[in-house]
Design a protein around this motif. Structure first.
Motif, short mmCIF file in Angstrom:
data_model
loop_
_atom_site.label_atom_id
_atom_site.label_comp_id
_atom_site.label_asym_id
_atom_site.label_seq_id
_atom_site.Cartn_x
_atom_site.Cartn_y
_atom_site.Cartn_z
N GLY A 10 0.81 -1.21 0.00
CA GLY A 10 0.00 0.00 0.00
C GLY A 10 0.85 1.26 0.00
O GLY A 10 0.42 2.31 -0.46
N GLU A 11 2.07 1.13 0.50
CA GLU A 11 2.96 2.28 0.57
C GLU A 11 3.80 2.43 -0.69
O GLU A 11 4.46 3.44 -0.88
N LEU A 12 3.82 1.41 -1.52
CA LEU A 12 4.71 1.44 -2.67
C LEU A 12 4.21 2.41 -3.74
O LEU A 12 3.02 2.56 -3.95
N SER A 13 5.16 3.04 -4.42
CA SER A 13 4.82 3.96 -5.50
C SER A 13 4.33 3.16 -6.71
O SER A 13 4.59 1.95 -6.83
N ASP A 14 3.63 3.85 -7.60
CA ASP A 14 3.19 3.20 -8.84
C ASP A 14 4.39 2.63 -9.60
O ASP A 14 4.32 1.55 -10.19
N GLU A 15 5.48 3.39 -9.57
CA GLU A 15 6.67 2.99 -10.33
C GLU A 15 7.28 1.70 -9.77
O GLU A 15 7.68 0.81 -10.52
N ALA A 16 7.32 1.60 -8.42
CA ALA A 16 7.85 0.37 -7.81
C ALA A 16 6.92 -0.81 -8.10
O ALA A 16 7.38 -1.93 -8.36
N GLU A 26 1.31 -10.93 -8.67
CA GLU A 26 -0.15 -10.78 -8.83
C GLU A 26 -0.72 -9.68 -7.96
O GLU A 26 -1.66 -8.98 -8.36
N ALA A 27 -0.18 -9.51 -6.76
CA ALA A 27 -0.69 -8.46 -5.88
C ALA A 27 -0.44 -7.08 -6.50
O ALA A 27 -1.29 -6.19 -6.41
N ALA A 28 0.70 -6.91 -7.15
CA ALA A 28 1.01 -5.63 -7.80
C ALA A 28 0.00 -5.35 -8.90
O ALA A 28 -0.46 -4.20 -9.06
N GLY A 70 7.38 -4.16 -18.57
CA GLY A 70 8.70 -4.77 -18.62
C GLY A 70 9.79 -3.82 -19.07
O GLY A 70 10.96 -4.00 -18.75
N ASP A 71 9.39 -2.78 -19.82
CA ASP A 71 10.38 -1.81 -20.33
C ASP A 71 10.34 -0.50 -19.56
O ASP A 71 10.99 0.47 -19.96
N TRP A 72 9.53 -0.46 -18.47
CA TRP A 72 9.37 0.81 -17.75
C TRP A 72 10.70 1.22 -17.13
O TRP A 72 11.34 0.43 -16.46
N ARG A 73 11.09 2.46 -17.38
CA ARG A 73 12.36 2.92 -16.84
C ARG A 73 12.11 3.82 -15.63
O ARG A 73 11.42 4.83 -15.73
N GLN A 74 12.67 3.38 -14.50
CA GLN A 74 12.46 4.11 -13.25
C GLN A 74 13.01 5.53 -13.35
O GLN A 74 14.06 5.76 -13.93
N GLY A 75 12.24 6.46 -12.79
CA GLY A 75 12.73 7.84 -12.67
C GLY A 75 12.51 8.69 -13.89
O GLY A 75 12.79 9.88 -13.87
N GLU A 76 12.01 8.13 -14.98
CA GLU A 76 11.83 8.94 -16.19
C GLU A 76 10.52 9.70 -16.20
O GLU A 76 10.45 10.84 -16.60
N ALA A 77 9.44 9.03 -15.79
CA ALA A 77 8.14 9.71 -15.79
C ALA A 77 7.27 9.05 -14.74
O ALA A 77 7.47 7.89 -14.38
N LYS A 78 6.30 9.82 -14.24
CA LYS A 78 5.33 9.21 -13.33
C LYS A 78 4.39 8.35 -14.16
O LYS A 78 4.08 8.69 -15.31
N VAL A 79 3.93 7.28 -13.55
CA VAL A 79 3.01 6.39 -14.26
C VAL A 79 1.72 7.15 -14.63
O VAL A 79 1.21 7.02 -15.74
N THR A 80 1.23 7.99 -13.70
CA THR A 80 -0.02 8.72 -13.99
C THR A 80 0.18 9.73 -15.12
O THR A 80 -0.72 9.91 -15.94
N THR A 81 1.36 10.34 -15.18
CA THR A 81 1.63 11.28 -16.28
C THR A 81 1.52 10.55 -17.61
O THR A 81 0.89 11.03 -18.56
N ALA B 51 10.96 -7.76 -15.70
CA ALA B 51 11.33 -6.41 -15.28
C ALA B 51 12.74 -6.30 -14.72
O ALA B 51 13.39 -5.30 -14.91
N LEU B 52 13.17 -7.33 -14.02
CA LEU B 52 14.48 -7.20 -13.41
C LEU B 52 15.55 -7.60 -14.41
O LEU B 52 15.67 -8.78 -14.75
N PRO B 53 16.29 -6.63 -14.93
CA PRO B 53 17.30 -6.96 -15.94
C PRO B 53 18.40 -7.83 -15.33
O PRO B 53 18.86 -7.56 -14.23
N ARG B 54 18.77 -8.89 -16.04
CA ARG B 54 19.82 -9.77 -15.54
C ARG B 54 21.15 -9.33 -16.12
O ARG B 54 21.29 -9.17 -17.31
N ARG B 55 22.11 -9.17 -15.25
CA ARG B 55 23.45 -8.83 -15.72
C ARG B 55 24.27 -10.11 -15.71
O ARG B 55 24.69 -10.58 -14.67
#
Lengths: 197, 131
Positions: A10-16, A26-28, A70-81, B51-55
């Motif tokens: 519940g505390e995790l960000s959309d990005e996490a 599945e919970a995510a 699978g290709d989401w890059r952390q820190g680039e954009a908010k999921v909601t944006t 999601a977790l890239p393997r190195r």
């Protein structure tokens, strides 16, 4: 792996949660669905003014989110944006396909406040219909900017990121949009119960 | 540009309408949520964990995974067994080394030969002499 502790998630960000989702959690998937689908649905409805079409767009936008996880890059954009942008693009396509005619007013849903009496309920519905009809009449970009600013409550920098324009352009669009809404609704002030203020 | 009373009234009306709209967002019903979640599960089943890239191949894979671990476990147990087994079949002198007292061990070595370490024959000693 599938039984992530809900108290923690519940505390995790959309990005996490996107990372966990892509890792098969599945919970995510469940948390992202319950957290983001209402946001996407509400926004699509404001842009389209039609519930059935908004549901289609909401489902499609969420499907695109799942596929990109699978290709989401952390820190680039908010999921909601990212989602607001996808909803806007899908809505634009939908509006172009159906032409510039807004949906019939009977598409506007019944108000949901159970505490209201019949007269109040009618007035609430009349106001909701009037606002949605005036929004539907705005040019698409003005409508998007006004909805993001005044209904979704976002700041100009975030809107600029969503619409991929400058903050000055956002200010210009929201100002023109709001003026046009005012012009469209001023004549209905008394009818909507604002005449005695 | 000065704001007229009419402008102000219109502004107040718009703010009231926006507030009502914010308070009553169009809800996503249970059927829509179920469709979205079904899509999510289908995509997860289709793509699998990505999601977790393997190195590189990872430590476990480099060790050969479970098949290699089977052989390693066998060798470890065998080594442990040999370590605890008395020196059956080992030569008498070596057997004596295992069981003899420290004094006995020393008596088996010829200390006078310096364990074969003649300093004059080491490269280090030679360099020091040359310096």
């Amino acid at each position: 792996m599938q039984q992530m502790a809900l108290d923690d998630s519940g505390e995790l960000s959309d990005e996490a949660l996107m990372v966990l989702f892509a890792n098969g959690d599945e919970a995510a998937a469940r948390i992202l669905t319950t957290r983001l689908t209402p946001v996407v649905m509400a926004h699509a409805y404001r842009l389209l003014g039609d519930r059935t079409e908004a549901e289609d767009i909401a489902q499609e936008a969420m499907l695109r989110l799942w596929k990109i996880a699978g290709d989401w890059r952390q820190g680039e954009a908010k999921v909601t944006t990212w989602l607001y942008r996808v909803v806007a693009n899908l809505s634009t396509d939908r509006l172009r396909r159906r032409g510039r005619n807004g949906p019939p007013l009977d598409e506007v849903p019944e108000p949901r406040d159970e505490a209201e009496g019949p007269a109040e309920r009618m007035q609430t519905q009349a106001r909701a219909e009037a606002l949605q009809a005036a929004l539907n009449a705005l040019p698409e970009r003005q409508r998007q900017a006004v909805v993001l600013r005044h209904i979704e409550g976002l700041g100009n920098p975030e809107i600029a990121g969503i619409m991929e324009i400058s903050t000055e352009a956002v200010e210009s669009l929201t100002a023109r949009g709001k003026r046009a809404l005012g012009a469209a609704l001023a004549a209905r002030r008394e009818e909507l119960g604002y005449g005695d203020d | 540009m000065a704001m007229t009373d009419t402008d102000r009234e219109t502004d107040d009306m718009l703010e009231s309408l926006f507030e009502a709209a914010r308070a009553a967002p169009e809800p996503a019903d249970a059927a829509l949520m179920a469709r979205v979640l079904a899509d999510a599960r289908a995509v997860q089943a289709e793509t699998g964990p990505t999601a977790l890239p393997r190195r590189g191949p990872g430590l476990w894979a480099m060790l050969g995974g479970w098949p290699a671990m089977g052989g390693l476990a066998t060798a470890t147990v065998a080594g442990l067994w040999l370590g605890f087994t008395p020196a059956l079949g080992v030569g008498t002198a070596v057997s004596g080394l295992i069981t003899a007292s420290p004094g006995d061990v020393l008596s088996l070595m010829d200390v006078s030969e310096g364990f074969g370490l003649d300093m004059d024959e080491t490269g280090l000693a030679t360099e020091e002499d040359a310096g």
